[in-house]
Design an enzyme around this catalytic site. Structure first.
Site, mmCIF file in Angstrom:
data_model
loop_
_atom_site.group_PDB
_atom_site.id
_atom_site.type_symbol
_atom_site.label_atom_id
_atom_site.label_comp_id
_atom_site.label_asym_id
_atom_site.label_seq_id
_atom_site.Cartn_x
_atom_site.Cartn_y
_atom_site.Cartn_z
ATOM 1 N N ARG A 111 -8.319 -5.686 -14.254
ATOM 2 C CA ARG A 111 -8.062 -6.989 -13.624
ATOM 3 C C ARG A 111 -9.007 -7.121 -12.426
ATOM 4 O O ARG A 111 -8.653 -6.740 -11.313
ATOM 5 C CB ARG A 111 -6.612 -7.065 -13.144
ATOM 6 C CG ARG A 111 -5.578 -7.115 -14.264
ATOM 7 C CD ARG A 111 -4.190 -7.198 -13.672
ATOM 8 N NE ARG A 111 -3.193 -7.659 -14.592
ATOM 9 C CZ ARG A 111 -2.216 -6.890 -15.110
ATOM 10 N NH1 ARG A 111 -2.155 -5.624 -14.795
ATOM 11 N NH2 ARG A 111 -1.331 -7.405 -15.934
ATOM 12 N N CYS B 253 -1.748 -6.327 -23.905
ATOM 13 C CA CYS B 253 -1.876 -5.733 -22.572
ATOM 14 C C CYS B 253 -0.870 -6.260 -21.546
ATOM 15 O O CYS B 253 -0.991 -5.984 -20.370
ATOM 16 C CB CYS B 253 -3.299 -5.909 -22.047
ATOM 17 S SG CYS B 253 -3.767 -7.625 -21.858
ATOM 18 N N GLU C 35 -3.043 -15.966 -24.400
ATOM 19 C CA GLU C 35 -1.882 -16.037 -23.509
ATOM 20 C C GLU C 35 -1.313 -17.440 -23.341
ATOM 21 O O GLU C 35 -0.402 -17.647 -22.553
ATOM 22 C CB GLU C 35 -2.170 -15.371 -22.148
ATOM 23 C CG GLU C 35 -3.515 -15.631 -21.563
ATOM 24 C CD GLU C 35 -3.850 -14.733 -20.362
ATOM 25 O OE1 GLU C 35 -3.006 -13.978 -19.879
ATOM 26 O OE2 GLU C 35 -5.005 -14.826 -19.911
ATOM 27 N N HIS D 47 0.824 -1.211 0.000
ATOM 28 C CA HIS D 47 0.000 0.000 0.000
ATOM 29 C C HIS D 47 0.854 1.254 0.000
ATOM 30 O O HIS D 47 0.505 2.254 -0.609
ATOM 31 C CB HIS D 47 -0.891 0.016 1.239
ATOM 32 C CG HIS D 47 -1.861 -1.099 1.263
ATOM 33 N ND1 HIS D 47 -2.511 -1.518 0.131
ATOM 34 C CD2 HIS D 47 -2.304 -1.881 2.262
ATOM 35 C CE1 HIS D 47 -3.307 -2.510 0.452
ATOM 36 N NE2 HIS D 47 -3.197 -2.763 1.736
ATOM 37 N N ASN E 55 2.535 -11.369 -20.608
ATOM 38 C CA ASN E 55 3.135 -11.812 -19.340
ATOM 39 C C ASN E 55 3.018 -13.331 -19.230
ATOM 40 O O ASN E 55 3.962 -14.023 -18.867
ATOM 41 C CB ASN E 55 2.429 -11.172 -18.138
ATOM 42 C CG ASN E 55 2.490 -9.663 -18.185
ATOM 43 O OD1 ASN E 55 3.302 -9.102 -18.901
ATOM 44 N ND2 ASN E 55 1.614 -8.994 -17.444
ATOM 45 N N ASP E 56 1.830 -13.819 -19.554
ATOM 46 C CA ASP E 56 1.640 -15.270 -19.517
ATOM 47 C C ASP E 56 2.122 -15.948 -20.792
ATOM 48 O O ASP E 56 2.636 -17.068 -20.736
ATOM 49 C CB ASP E 56 0.159 -15.594 -19.278
ATOM 50 C CG ASP E 56 -0.186 -15.504 -17.804
ATOM 51 O OD1 ASP E 56 0.589 -16.043 -16.995
ATOM 52 O OD2 ASP E 56 -1.191 -14.867 -17.462
ATOM 53 N N ARG F 190 6.798 -17.265 -14.392
ATOM 54 C CA ARG F 190 7.070 -15.827 -14.411
ATOM 55 C C ARG F 190 7.416 -15.258 -13.041
ATOM 56 O O ARG F 190 7.856 -14.130 -12.919
ATOM 57 C CB ARG F 190 5.891 -15.066 -15.049
ATOM 58 C CG ARG F 190 4.628 -15.011 -14.224
ATOM 59 C CD ARG F 190 3.428 -14.561 -15.057
ATOM 60 N NE ARG F 190 2.863 -13.301 -14.604
ATOM 61 C CZ ARG F 190 1.685 -12.823 -14.991
ATOM 62 N NH1 ARG F 190 0.962 -13.472 -15.884
ATOM 63 N NH2 ARG F 190 1.239 -11.691 -14.535
ATOM 64 N N ARG G 89 -12.084 -7.660 -17.605
ATOM 65 C CA ARG G 89 -11.663 -9.052 -17.720
ATOM 66 C C ARG G 89 -12.295 -9.839 -16.585
ATOM 67 O O ARG G 89 -12.222 -9.423 -15.428
ATOM 68 C CB ARG G 89 -10.142 -9.158 -17.636
ATOM 69 C CG ARG G 89 -9.692 -10.613 -17.698
ATOM 70 C CD ARG G 89 -8.216 -10.761 -17.682
ATOM 71 N NE ARG G 89 -7.649 -10.553 -16.359
ATOM 72 C CZ ARG G 89 -6.345 -10.598 -16.102
ATOM 73 N NH1 ARG G 89 -5.496 -10.803 -17.086
ATOM 74 N NH2 ARG G 89 -5.892 -10.419 -14.881
HETATM 75 C C1 PEP Z 1 -0.777 -11.070 -19.204
HETATM 76 O O1 PEP Z 1 -0.717 -12.267 -18.922
HETATM 77 O O2 PEP Z 1 0.004 -10.511 -20.004
HETATM 78 C C2 PEP Z 1 -1.790 -10.207 -18.570
HETATM 79 C C3 PEP Z 1 -1.951 -8.954 -18.942
HETATM 80 O O3 PEP Z 1 -2.517 -10.737 -17.565
HETATM 81 P P1 PEP Z 1 -1.981 -10.897 -16.041
HETATM 82 O O4 PEP Z 1 -0.652 -10.193 -15.963
HETATM 83 O O5 PEP Z 1 -3.038 -10.314 -15.203
HETATM 84 O O6 PEP Z 1 -1.868 -12.378 -15.933
HETATM 85 MG MG MG Z 2 -2.331 -13.235 -17.865
#
Ligand code: PEP
Ligand code: MG
Length: 591
Positions: free
Chosen positions: A299, A505, A434, A192, A457-458, A468, A335
């Protein structure tokens, strides 16, 4: 050279140079341990209740004083107020008093210990954060019981605030204009304190090792919010260097903010939409301030994680409706819950899985817990009447799965119709791409949805087979790996062939080394953390599509990731040297 340099986690960018001021050091509350007689138990319970309500009252008073532009604090205070009502903490403490005939301070310590045992078994950033909040609230109640609660000192000059930990109540009561920056011993990336520092736009470093042992009140220090360093008693040379860096950053900030509301259009006229990723409703103000053209990824799991009970349909409906109304007519992509894997949730208990990242997460979780999914879908459909909401399903891996989800979504619409409730049956439906399986069948999936959003990211995690969150293999986390780039290009092309828009994203969208390549691939939009929007927009506005295409061709022709990293770094360093001082990147030549 400075007398000493200590380090932690940088959570808010910037440089501050000033005198150290300790708000608090490690909480060393001595808790008496008493065994009570049966006749004393009633009074002891009353004593605990009074202490809890006194802390609640203090928090309520602080809440009333929160200025409108610091609404993040309110969410944090709300979560602390909820902890005060938490059965597992103070309910348990009361049971300990009754069953074990012990005093309230000891009972609280035991209840916290029990929770720590459970939470420590889960290696998860969110849980660690929550544990810290629980400790903060428990300490506050114990201070009242002991009569040792501290009042905040008046600060007469601008200082760099240091603390063992900062509670939201502390920060709200502080005279914010007297604080140049802060650092804490506790805290992690998502703590926080970090959220507050970013909302106040002051540099901050958390999780600093040796903070309380190495610094005295009044020491001259430099706090580096880019690298997460604190220089104690710096040299003349360091003072000059950091003063320069501070001026450069301030000039850079005001420069990029001046243009952040202009469209992200290249010098040769190619435009890409720049949306924001948010985790909390409260972030909507920074989306607007930083030039976000809408929300490309909400998210939603975080607003579940922040509660002690599952939200009901009306609570979610109101949240989504308010978000959409504030952003109207700009788009808001909601999402659906992406719970599971690293986003474990206390509300659902621990699910036994050998490989959580390959297990019950995202859409798979929702398919199993249909009631939770139903509640969220109903809320989204009802909020959809505002007119700018899109819905997006995470972790889709196959056509059958997608069709099942859509079937359920239609079934929910039938339910709402029968109940005579207002909803929007025409909300655009998209999916996140993803997992590699979804990449390979992107042409088939594209026929069934209105848009794609690539979650790199995934996608990087699953295509390269690296966790990750695992630091031992983080050197392999390479966004410019040829396999990753081919996946992205394949999805963009498949989407465009089917006539749907493709967004991206993941963190790559906030990375100055990656964005020109994504531009070259002609993604329709990118979605990124609001703080990074002004800088990324500025890069796009200075670039040409021609050079992005050229860079893409060179990168796609490269067979080796370190070569690709080198090519990109050369290009970006020569074209945008200024930006790079103030950005962190996933593209590392050393990797
Ligand atoms: C991703 O996987 O790139 C993504 C945007 O979702 P998250 O980071 O919430 O898994
Ligand atoms: Mg993801």
């Amino acid at each position: 050279m400075a007398r000493k340099v200590i380090g932690g986690i940088p959570v808010s960018s910037g440089i501050a140079i000033g005198k150290a001021f300790f708000l608090n050091r490690r909480r060393g509350l001595v808790r008496p341990r008493l065994v009570l007689s049966s006749s004393e138990l009633k009074d002891e319970l009353k004593r605990l209740e009074l202490a809890i309500s006194s802390v609640a009252q203090e928090m309520e008073e602080v809440r009333k004083k929160i200025p409108a532009d610091l609404k993040e604090h309110e969410a944090i205070l709300n979560s602390h107020l909820m902890i005060l009502k938490d059965e597992k903490l103070f309910g348990q403490a009361k049971r300990f008093i009754q069953e074990q005939q012990i005093n309230a301070e000891w009972a609280i310590e035991k209840a916290v210990f029990e929770l720590e045992k459970i939470f420590n078994a889960l290696d998860n950033e969110y849980i660690r954060q929550r544990l810290q909040d629980i400790n903060l609230v428990a300490d506050k109640v114990v201070s009242v019981l002991l009569g040792t609660q501290k009042t905040l000192p008046k600060i007469s000059q601008r200082v760099i605030l240091l603390a063992h930990d900062l509670a939201p109540t502390d920060t709200v009561l502080l005279e914010v204009d007297k604080i140049m920056a802060f650092a804490t011993t506790m805290g992690g990336k998502t703590s926080h304190a970090g959220i507050m520092a970013r909302s106040l736009q002051i540099p901050a470093v958390v999780g600093v090792e040796g903070l309380e042992e190495s610094i005295q009140d009044g020491d001259l220090i430099i706090l580096d919010g880019f690298e997460g360093k604190i220089l104690i008693e710096p040299s003349e040379e360091e003072l000059t260097r950091y003063t320069d860096l501070r001026y450069q950053f301030e000039a850079y900030q005001s420069l990029i903010m001046r243009y952040c509301h202009l469209p992200a259009e290249t010098i040769d006229g190619y435009q890409v939409k720049v949306f924001a990723n948010i985790e909390l409703f409260e972030e909507v103000t920074s989306v607007i301030d930083k030039g976000g053209e809408g929300i490309g990824l909400y998210r939603t799991e975080y607003s579940f994680l922040n509660r002690n009970q599952l939200p009901d349909e009306d609570q979610l409906f109101e949240e989504y409706r308010d978000l959409a109304s504030i952003m109207y007519p700009c788009q808001v992509v909601i999402r659906t819950l992406d719970i599971g894997s690293d986003k474990v949730d206390h509300l659902f208990g621990q699910i036994e899985e050998a490989n959580p990242a390959l297990g019950l997460r995202g859409i798979r979780f929702c398919q199993k817990y249909k009631n939770i999914f139903r509640t969220q879908l109903r809320a989204i459909l009802r909020a959809g009447i505002v007119g700018n909401i899109s819905i997006m399903f995470p972790m889709i891996s196959g056509l059958h799965e997608l069709r099942e989800v859509k079937k359920f979504y239609l079934q929910i619409q039938e339910e709402l119709k029968k109940e005579g409730l207002d909803f929007n049956p025409n909300i655009p439906v998209g999916i996140m791409i993803e997992v590699p399986g979804a990449v390979l069948i992107a042409d088939l999936l594209a026929k069934e949805v209105d848009f794609f959003s690539i979650g790199t990211n995934d996608l990087i995690q699953y295509s390269l087979g690296i966790d990750r969150t695992n630091k031992h293999v983080s050197y392999l986390y390479q966004p410019l790996h040829p396999a990753v780039l081919r996946c992205i290009k394949h999805v963009v092309d498949a989407g465009h062939r089917a006539g749907i828009e493709v967004s991206l994203c993941g963190e790559m969208a906030a990375d100055p080394f990656c964005v020109p390549i994504l531009m070259g691939m002609e993604v329709d939009s990118i979605s990124l953390t609001p703080q990074a929007i002004p800088g990324i927009k500025r890069i796009i506005r200075q670039a040409s599509m021609q050079e992005c295409k050229k860079l893409l061709r060179e990168i796609l022709a490269s067979d080796d990731v370190s070569k690709s990293n080198h090519i990109v770094r050369e290009m970006i360093f020569s074209r945008f040297p200024e930006e790079l001082t103030f950005f962190t990147s996933l593209v590392d030549e050393e990797k």
